[in-house]
Design a protein around this motif. Structure first.
Motif, PDB file in Angstrom:
ATOM      1  N   UNK A  82      39.851  49.165  37.538  1.00 61.04           N
ATOM      2  CA  UNK A  82      41.009  49.000  36.652  1.00 61.04           C
ATOM      3  C   UNK A  82      41.806  50.288  36.435  1.00 61.04           C
ATOM      4  N   UNK A  83      42.180  50.979  37.517  1.00 62.51           N
ATOM      5  CA  UNK A  83      42.850  52.266  37.334  1.00 62.51           C
ATOM      6  C   UNK A  83      44.117  52.196  36.478  1.00 62.51           C
ATOM      7  N   UNK A  84      44.891  51.094  36.581  1.00 62.56           N
ATOM      8  CA  UNK A  84      46.140  51.027  35.790  1.00 62.56           C
ATOM      9  C   UNK A  84      45.870  50.884  34.295  1.00 62.56           C
ATOM     10  N   UNK A 113      48.435  35.510  39.432  1.00 60.72           N
ATOM     11  CA  UNK A 113      48.854  36.838  38.957  1.00 60.72           C
ATOM     12  C   UNK A 113      47.739  37.843  39.212  1.00 60.72           C
ATOM     13  N   UNK A 114      48.078  39.113  39.067  1.00 58.43           N
ATOM     14  CA  UNK A 114      47.054  40.154  39.258  1.00 58.43           C
ATOM     15  C   UNK A 114      45.965  39.997  38.200  1.00 58.43           C
ATOM     16  N   UNK A 115      44.724  39.868  38.658  1.00 60.85           N
ATOM     17  CA  UNK A 115      43.591  39.732  37.744  1.00 60.85           C
ATOM     18  C   UNK A 115      42.921  41.091  37.527  1.00 60.85           C
ATOM     19  N   UNK A 116      42.670  41.820  38.627  1.00 61.76           N
ATOM     20  CA  UNK A 116      42.069  43.153  38.478  1.00 61.76           C
ATOM     21  C   UNK A 116      42.357  43.982  39.716  1.00 61.76           C
ATOM     22  N   UNK A 117      42.123  45.276  39.600  1.00 62.99           N
ATOM     23  CA  UNK A 117      42.289  46.177  40.755  1.00 62.99           C
ATOM     24  C   UNK A 117      41.194  47.229  40.706  1.00 62.99           C
ATOM     25  N   UNK A 118      40.952  47.840  41.847  1.00 67.27           N
ATOM     26  CA  UNK A 118      39.927  48.882  41.919  1.00 67.27           C
ATOM     27  C   UNK A 118      40.197  49.819  43.092  1.00 67.27           C
ATOM     28  N   UNK A 146      39.214  28.160  41.225  1.00 67.21           N
ATOM     29  CA  UNK A 146      38.680  29.449  41.697  1.00 67.21           C
ATOM     30  C   UNK A 146      39.650  30.190  42.607  1.00 67.21           C
ATOM     31  N   UNK A 147      40.841  29.670  42.851  1.00 71.13           N
ATOM     32  CA  UNK A 147      41.711  30.242  43.884  1.00 71.13           C
ATOM     33  C   UNK A 147      41.926  31.738  43.668  1.00 71.13           C
ATOM     34  N   UNK A 148      41.779  32.479  44.754  1.00 69.92           N
ATOM     35  CA  UNK A 148      41.889  33.950  44.697  1.00 69.92           C
ATOM     36  C   UNK A 148      42.443  34.479  46.018  1.00 69.92           C
ATOM     37  N   UNK A 149      43.238  35.521  45.922  1.00 71.49           N
ATOM     38  CA  UNK A 149      43.602  36.320  47.107  1.00 71.49           C
ATOM     39  C   UNK A 149      43.301  37.770  46.775  1.00 71.49           C
ATOM     40  N   UNK A 150      42.345  38.347  47.494  1.00 71.53           N
ATOM     41  CA  UNK A 150      41.978  39.748  47.255  1.00 71.53           C
ATOM     42  C   UNK A 150      42.543  40.605  48.381  1.00 71.53           C
ATOM     43  N   UNK A 151      43.393  41.540  48.000  1.00 71.02           N
ATOM     44  CA  UNK A 151      44.076  42.419  48.957  1.00 71.02           C
ATOM     45  C   UNK A 151      43.338  43.745  49.042  1.00 71.02           C
ATOM     46  N   UNK A 152      43.126  44.234  50.267  1.00 70.95           N
ATOM     47  CA  UNK A 152      42.578  45.584  50.451  1.00 70.95           C
ATOM     48  C   UNK A 152      43.602  46.389  51.230  1.00 70.95           C
ATOM     49  N   UNK A 249      41.994  47.953  46.190  1.00 70.93           N
ATOM     50  CA  UNK A 249      41.752  46.499  46.123  1.00 70.93           C
ATOM     51  C   UNK A 249      42.520  45.906  44.943  1.00 70.93           C
ATOM     52  N   UNK A 250      43.193  44.783  45.202  1.00 68.50           N
ATOM     53  CA  UNK A 250      43.873  44.044  44.109  1.00 68.50           C
ATOM     54  C   UNK A 250      43.588  42.568  44.289  1.00 68.50           C
ATOM     55  N   UNK A 251      43.159  41.906  43.226  1.00 63.95           N
ATOM     56  CA  UNK A 251      42.845  40.475  43.331  1.00 63.95           C
ATOM     57  C   UNK A 251      43.794  39.663  42.458  1.00 63.95           C
ATOM     58  N   UNK A 252      44.363  38.619  43.049  1.00 66.83           N
ATOM     59  CA  UNK A 252      45.276  37.717  42.354  1.00 66.83           C
ATOM     60  C   UNK A 252      44.574  36.380  42.163  1.00 66.83           C
ATOM     61  N   UNK A 253      44.632  35.862  40.931  1.00 69.60           N
ATOM     62  CA  UNK A 253      43.992  34.573  40.647  1.00 69.60           C
ATOM     63  C   UNK A 253      44.954  33.702  39.844  1.00 69.60           C
ATOM     64  N   UNK A 254      44.668  32.425  39.821  1.00 67.38           N
ATOM     65  CA  UNK A 254      45.502  31.476  39.084  1.00 67.38           C
ATOM     66  C   UNK A 254      45.618  31.938  37.610  1.00 67.38           C
TER      67      UNK A 254
END
Ligand SMILES: O=C(O)CCC(=O)C(=O)O
Length: 281
Positions: A82-84, A113-118, A146-152, A249-254
């Motif tokens: 959660x750096x931000x 929307x953005x759920x978390x980042x690391x 559970x829909x998720x898109x995790x970006x690296x 890493x940034x993860x977007x979830x419903x």
């Protein structure tokens, strides 16, 4: 032939990308973030990974390959959650905005929307800097959607040698989630004995590999991105190179899922006081 195109804050996916993501659980996207844009992000990345915010992060600054309490000098796979949250100057950065645009193309039956980042950094020449194979859903509380898109985002090139992301393509379609257990660590004082640990001792979960699992490596250039879903089995090996591997890493979830998580006190911070028994799958 269709090409990927970045235009302002938009990055156009091809139909093949969208189909592959749904079918196989991942997609690789070249040249998403430019060199100049990464320079801004990398400054913050290095700031965190050097431990400059660790005094106020507690478990959000940890090693993902070793138990909590490992001395910072011994970290191999440095993780800054959660750096931000800790440095709001980073919030809504260009990676976030472009990843949101890509998410909107992947997910059309609601708003994600953005759920978390690391920030994840593998130190050079650390064979132990492994991220054990897992499914992201194995880490998270149960939610209806559970829909998720995790970006690296690769801040440095991500290669076979420095421990790039690896996936089992199509494992997102397995009917059941595999069993995830906290990683047991060897107790050095008691050689031969393996400590059973809980999620309060270490964040890391592991699954059993099955015969037939076929690993596919996903090397990418600086500025390129992999996106994976919440059910695909993935992880990464240690870093055998002389250079760092740096990944954002940034993860977007419903949006409703995020609300449910927050309602249960779950923010993806390792400092959350979560009753894991309530979340057992
Ligand atoms: O990039 C890696 O080494 C692993 C990251 C990962 O497992 C994740 O983002 O879920």
């Amino acid at each position: 032939m269709t090409f990927h195109q970045r235009n302002g804050e938009q990055y156009s996916l091809t139909n093949e990308d969208i189909i592959q993501y749904a079918e196989k659980g991942y997609v690789v996207l070249p040249d998403v973030i430019s060199n100049d844009e990464i320079a801004f992000i990398e400054q913050w990345f290095d700031h965190f990974v050097a431990g400059n915010e660790s005094h106020r992060m507690a478990r959000d600054f940890c090693d993902m390959s070793q138990p909590y309490g490992t001395p910072i000098e011994e970290f191999q796979l440095v993780n800054a959650m959660l750096p931000s949250k800790y440095c709001p100057e980073l919030a809504n950065n260009i990676f976030h905005r472009v990843a949101q645009n890509i998410t909107d193309q992947l997910y059309t039956r609601g708003k994600a929307l953005l759920d978390y980042e690391q920030f994840l950094a593998k130190k050079p020449n650390k064979s132990g800097a492994e991220f054990a194979m897992h499914q992201d859903l194995g880490y998270w509380p149960k939610t209806a959607n559970t829909w998720t898109a995790t970006f690296s985002l690769a801040i440095t090139p991500s290669t076979l040698e420095n421990g790039c992301l690896q996936v089992i393509s199509g494992s997102n379609k397995e009917p059941e989630l595999r069993k995830h257990v906290p990683k047991p660590y060897r107790n050095i004082d008691n050689i031969g004995k393996t400590n059973a640990v809980s999620r309060d001792d270490s964040h890391l979960l592991v699954i059993h590999n099955e015969t037939g699992d076929k690993i596919q490596h996903l090397p990418v250039t600086r500025g390129s991105v992999t996106v994976h879903d919440e059910r695909i089995i993935h992880g990464s090996s240690g870093n055998l190179s002389d250079d760092w591997r740096k990944t954002y890493v940034m993860a977007f979830r419903d949006s409703e899922t995020i609300k449910q998580e927050r309602g249960a006190g779950f923010t993806h911070s390792h400092n959350d006081k979560v009753n894991w028994n309530e979340f057992i799958r």
